[in-house]
Write a protein that holds these residues in place. Structure first.
Motif, PDB file in Angstrom:
ATOM      1  N   MET A   1     -19.163  -7.356   5.943  1.00 27.92           N
ATOM      2  CA  MET A   1     -18.044  -7.256   5.003  1.00 27.92           C
ATOM      3  C   MET A   1     -18.138  -5.951   4.227  1.00 27.92           C
ATOM      4  SD  MET A   1     -15.339  -8.973   3.875  1.00 27.92           S
ATOM      5  CE  MET A   1     -15.591 -10.711   4.201  1.00 27.92           C
ATOM      6  N   LYS A   2     -17.047  -5.177   4.185  1.00 26.75           N
ATOM      7  CA  LYS A   2     -16.988  -3.934   3.433  1.00 26.75           C
ATOM      8  C   LYS A   2     -16.477  -4.243   2.018  1.00 26.75           C
ATOM      9  CE  LYS A   2     -17.998  -1.250   6.983  1.00 26.75           C
ATOM     10  NZ  LYS A   2     -16.962  -0.384   7.598  1.00 26.75           N
ATOM     11  N   LYS A   3     -17.235  -3.846   1.014  1.00 28.66           N
ATOM     12  CA  LYS A   3     -16.874  -4.143  -0.367  1.00 28.66           C
ATOM     13  C   LYS A   3     -16.351  -2.891  -1.071  1.00 28.66           C
ATOM     14  CE  LYS A   3     -19.284  -6.830  -2.983  1.00 28.66           C
ATOM     15  NZ  LYS A   3     -20.410  -7.432  -3.749  1.00 28.66           N
ATOM     16  N   VAL A   4     -15.213  -3.057  -1.729  1.00 28.72           N
ATOM     17  CA  VAL A   4     -14.585  -1.974  -2.486  1.00 28.72           C
ATOM     18  C   VAL A   4     -14.722  -2.265  -3.970  1.00 28.72           C
ATOM     19  CG1 VAL A   4     -12.437  -0.745  -2.976  1.00 28.72           C
ATOM     20  CG2 VAL A   4     -12.922  -1.530  -0.642  1.00 28.72           C
ATOM     21  N   CYS A   5     -15.207  -1.292  -4.717  1.00 25.75           N
ATOM     22  CA  CYS A   5     -15.252  -1.381  -6.175  1.00 25.75           C
ATOM     23  C   CYS A   5     -13.980  -0.754  -6.727  1.00 25.75           C
ATOM     24  CB  CYS A   5     -16.481  -0.646  -6.702  1.00 25.75           C
ATOM     25  SG  CYS A   5     -16.517  -0.489  -8.513  1.00 25.75           S
ATOM     26  N   LEU A   6     -13.154  -1.552  -7.376  1.00 30.23           N
ATOM     27  CA  LEU A   6     -11.971  -1.021  -8.056  1.00 30.23           C
ATOM     28  C   LEU A   6     -12.372  -0.781  -9.507  1.00 30.23           C
ATOM     29  CD1 LEU A   6      -9.006  -0.227  -8.239  1.00 30.23           C
ATOM     30  CD2 LEU A   6      -8.428  -2.644  -8.524  1.00 30.23           C
ATOM     31  N   LEU A   7     -12.622   0.470  -9.842  1.00 32.38           N
ATOM     32  CA  LEU A   7     -13.106   0.831 -11.167  1.00 32.38           C
ATOM     33  C   LEU A   7     -11.932   0.998 -12.129  1.00 32.38           C
ATOM     34  CD1 LEU A   7     -15.475   1.582 -12.993  1.00 32.38           C
ATOM     35  CD2 LEU A   7     -15.298   3.929 -12.137  1.00 32.38           C
ATOM     36  N   LEU A   8     -11.957   0.252 -13.212  1.00 35.39           N
ATOM     37  CA  LEU A   8     -10.830   0.207 -14.137  1.00 35.39           C
ATOM     38  C   LEU A   8     -11.230   0.668 -15.538  1.00 35.39           C
ATOM     39  CD1 LEU A   8      -9.432  -3.292 -13.089  1.00 35.39           C
ATOM     40  CD2 LEU A   8      -8.634  -1.040 -12.319  1.00 35.39           C
ATOM     41  N   PRO A   9     -10.947   1.920 -15.873  1.00 38.90           N
ATOM     42  CA  PRO A   9     -11.109   2.354 -17.264  1.00 38.90           C
ATOM     43  C   PRO A   9      -9.961   1.791 -18.105  1.00 38.90           C
ATOM     44  CG  PRO A   9     -11.141   4.213 -15.715  1.00 38.90           C
ATOM     45  CD  PRO A   9     -10.603   3.030 -14.989  1.00 38.90           C
ATOM     46  N   ASN A  10     -10.191   1.657 -19.401  1.00 40.47           N
ATOM     47  CA  ASN A  10      -9.109   1.238 -20.272  1.00 40.47           C
ATOM     48  C   ASN A  10      -7.965   2.243 -20.174  1.00 40.47           C
ATOM     49  OD1 ASN A  10      -8.555  -0.904 -22.198  1.00 40.47           O
ATOM     50  ND2 ASN A  10      -8.413   0.701 -23.741  1.00 40.47           N
ATOM     51  N   GLY A  11      -6.723   1.745 -20.272  1.00 42.83           N
ATOM     52  CA  GLY A  11      -5.563   2.625 -20.211  1.00 42.83           C
ATOM     53  C   GLY A  11      -5.104   2.970 -18.807  1.00 42.83           C
ATOM     54  N   PHE A  12      -5.658   2.288 -17.786  1.00 43.00           N
ATOM     55  CA  PHE A  12      -5.240   2.581 -16.410  1.00 43.00           C
ATOM     56  C   PHE A  12      -3.826   2.081 -16.156  1.00 43.00           C
ATOM     57  CE2 PHE A  12      -6.838  -1.750 -15.974  1.00 43.00           C
ATOM     58  CZ  PHE A  12      -5.992  -2.323 -15.032  1.00 43.00           C
ATOM     59  N   GLU A  13      -3.188   2.640 -15.125  1.00 41.46           N
ATOM     60  CA  GLU A  13      -1.843   2.195 -14.735  1.00 41.46           C
ATOM     61  C   GLU A  13      -1.956   1.010 -13.790  1.00 41.46           C
ATOM     62  OE1 GLU A  13       1.739   4.540 -14.243  1.00 41.46           O
ATOM     63  OE2 GLU A  13       0.440   6.296 -14.122  1.00 41.46           O
ATOM     64  N   ALA A  14      -1.356  -0.099 -14.172  1.00 49.02           N
ATOM     65  CA  ALA A  14      -1.472  -1.337 -13.399  1.00 49.02           C
ATOM     66  C   ALA A  14      -0.975  -1.176 -11.971  1.00 49.02           C
ATOM     67  CB  ALA A  14      -0.713  -2.462 -14.102  1.00 49.02           C
ATOM     68  N   VAL A  15       0.123  -0.457 -11.791  1.00 50.44           N
ATOM     69  CA  VAL A  15       0.689  -0.318 -10.451  1.00 50.44           C
ATOM     70  C   VAL A  15      -0.264   0.429  -9.522  1.00 50.44           C
ATOM     71  CG1 VAL A  15       1.968   1.837 -10.912  1.00 50.44           C
ATOM     72  CG2 VAL A  15       2.787   0.256  -9.154  1.00 50.44           C
ATOM     73  N   GLU A  16      -1.011   1.384 -10.061  1.00 50.51           N
ATOM     74  CA  GLU A  16      -1.923   2.154  -9.216  1.00 50.51           C
ATOM     75  C   GLU A  16      -3.156   1.340  -8.839  1.00 50.51           C
ATOM     76  OE1 GLU A  16      -2.725   5.995 -10.905  1.00 50.51           O
ATOM     77  OE2 GLU A  16      -0.596   6.443 -11.177  1.00 50.51           O
ATOM     78  N   ALA A  17      -3.529   0.394  -9.680  1.00 52.06           N
ATOM     79  CA  ALA A  17      -4.646  -0.499  -9.340  1.00 52.06           C
ATOM     80  C   ALA A  17      -4.199  -1.581  -8.364  1.00 52.06           C
ATOM     81  CB  ALA A  17      -5.210  -1.131 -10.608  1.00 52.06           C
ATOM     82  N   ASN A  27      -5.670  -7.430   3.954  1.00 49.44           N
ATOM     83  CA  ASN A  27      -6.546  -7.267   5.107  1.00 49.44           C
ATOM     84  C   ASN A  27      -7.548  -8.410   5.211  1.00 49.44           C
ATOM     85  OD1 ASN A  27      -7.617  -5.570   7.385  1.00 49.44           O
ATOM     86  ND2 ASN A  27      -9.464  -5.722   6.133  1.00 49.44           N
ATOM     87  N   LYS A  28      -8.040  -8.878   4.078  1.00 50.23           N
ATOM     88  CA  LYS A  28      -9.010  -9.979   4.103  1.00 50.23           C
ATOM     89  C   LYS A  28      -8.399 -11.244   4.689  1.00 50.23           C
ATOM     90  CE  LYS A  28     -12.373 -12.406   1.219  1.00 50.23           C
ATOM     91  NZ  LYS A  28     -12.932 -12.573  -0.149  1.00 50.23           N
ATOM     92  N   ASP A  29      -7.131 -11.513   4.338  1.00 51.63           N
ATOM     93  CA  ASP A  29      -6.489 -12.753   4.795  1.00 51.63           C
ATOM     94  C   ASP A  29      -5.695 -12.604   6.091  1.00 51.63           C
ATOM     95  OD1 ASP A  29      -7.556 -14.022   2.653  1.00 51.63           O
ATOM     96  OD2 ASP A  29      -5.667 -14.383   1.605  1.00 51.63           O
ATOM     97  N   GLU A  30      -5.071 -11.424   6.298  1.00 49.79           N
ATOM     98  CA  GLU A  30      -4.159 -11.273   7.429  1.00 49.79           C
ATOM     99  C   GLU A  30      -4.562 -10.177   8.412  1.00 49.79           C
ATOM    100  OE1 GLU A  30      -1.737 -13.317   7.907  1.00 49.79           O
ATOM    101  OE2 GLU A  30      -1.680 -14.336   5.963  1.00 49.79           O
ATOM    102  N   THR A  34     -12.424  -8.013   7.188  1.00 51.23           N
ATOM    103  CA  THR A  34     -13.733  -7.405   6.947  1.00 51.23           C
ATOM    104  C   THR A  34     -13.863  -6.741   5.583  1.00 51.23           C
ATOM    105  OG1 THR A  34     -13.046  -5.292   7.925  1.00 51.23           O
ATOM    106  CG2 THR A  34     -14.013  -6.943   9.410  1.00 51.23           C
ATOM    107  N   THR A  35     -12.863  -6.883   4.713  1.00 55.72           N
ATOM    108  CA  THR A  35     -12.909  -6.203   3.418  1.00 55.72           C
ATOM    109  C   THR A  35     -12.753  -7.185   2.267  1.00 55.72           C
ATOM    110  OG1 THR A  35     -10.518  -5.788   3.493  1.00 55.72           O
ATOM    111  CG2 THR A  35     -11.979  -4.039   4.315  1.00 55.72           C
ATOM    112  N   GLU A  36     -13.390  -6.839   1.160  1.00 57.15           N
ATOM    113  CA  GLU A  36     -13.142  -7.552  -0.088  1.00 57.15           C
ATOM    114  C   GLU A  36     -13.206  -6.554  -1.231  1.00 57.15           C
ATOM    115  OE1 GLU A  36     -16.008 -10.432  -1.360  1.00 57.15           O
ATOM    116  OE2 GLU A  36     -17.646  -9.423  -0.326  1.00 57.15           O
ATOM    117  N   LEU A  37     -12.567  -6.893  -2.341  1.00 50.84           N
ATOM    118  CA  LEU A  37     -12.476  -5.987  -3.484  1.00 50.84           C
ATOM    119  C   LEU A  37     -12.990  -6.686  -4.731  1.00 50.84           C
ATOM    120  CD1 LEU A  37      -9.691  -3.544  -4.406  1.00 50.84           C
ATOM    121  CD2 LEU A  37     -10.281  -5.335  -6.059  1.00 50.84           C
ATOM    122  N   VAL A  38     -13.731  -5.935  -5.542  1.00 50.68           N
ATOM    123  CA  VAL A  38     -14.235  -6.439  -6.815  1.00 50.68           C
ATOM    124  C   VAL A  38     -13.697  -5.545  -7.923  1.00 50.68           C
ATOM    125  CG1 VAL A  38     -16.285  -6.940  -8.196  1.00 50.68           C
ATOM    126  CG2 VAL A  38     -16.341  -7.289  -5.717  1.00 50.68           C
TER     127      VAL A  38
END
Length: 206
Positions: A1-17, A27-30, A34-38
């Protein structure tokens, strides 16, 4: 499983995250599964650019670079405090270590600026927000990057940068392709409705 870290500083744009959570989640479901995001925040509770509140799964002090295969970075607004968090020494060290280990780093818009600030883009091709008199591109160049001002997405070895929020899905799909395959990514795109036929139909309405 490939793990992605979604790093979120305060003030980030929700749409870009959200493009990263959706593409990796689809991708994980459909896709090939092989991927998951934290989601990893700089704080226990985060306020997005326009007051959308998010509680991340983990905070930065609870994770290590070794846990992940890739890092995803949305941009944000200075007025919302994005750079205060994105330029913190622990955040910059975290990004720097991803690059040192040669792991994929994918950013959208001004998400490139903390990558530049940590030194990972010195002498390398990159881009960031291109409007508003190119202020942010000039800032990134001052950090040592070779800015390609009119290229929407720039890839230099393991680092992906882009020049505005409109590139967000393309960056997320580029990340997915790097983690899986083009064939798998095309299948996820199709299932999410990203098809040329639909785009042509919209053009026909103009």
């Amino acid at each position: 499983m490939k793990k992605v870290c979604l790093l979120l500083p305060n003030g980030f744009e929700a749409v870009e995250a959200s493009v990263f959570t959706d593409v990796i989640g689809w991708n994980k479901d459909e896709g090939d599964g092989t991927t998951e995001l934290v989601t990893v925040g700089t704080r226990r509770e985060l306020t997005c650019t326009w007051n959308f509140t998010v509680i991340p799964e983990k905070i930065l002090s609870e994770v290590t670079v070794e846990e992940f295969d890739a890092l995803a970075l949305p941009g944000g607004f200075e007025t919302a405090g994005f750079y205060e968090d994105a330029f913190r020494p622990d955040v910059l060290q975290f990004i720097r270590e991803f690059d040192r280990q040669g792991k994929i780093i994918a950013s959208i818009c001004v998400g490139a600026l903390p990558i530049g600030k940590c030194g990972a883009l010195t002498g390398r091709n990159a881009t960031t927000y291109h409007l508003n008199e190119r202020k942010r591109q000039i800032q990134l160049a001052g950090m040592g990057a070779n800015v390609l001002p009119d290229q929407p997405i720039v890839i230099d070895r393991n680092i992906i940068t882009s020049y505005n929020p409109a590139t967000a899905f393309d960056v997320a799909f580029t990340l997915l392709e790097a983690l899986t395959t083009k064939e798998n990514t095309d299948q996820v795109k199709r299932l999410m409705g990203f098809q040329p036929a639909i785009q042509k139909g919209v053009e026909g309405l103009v």
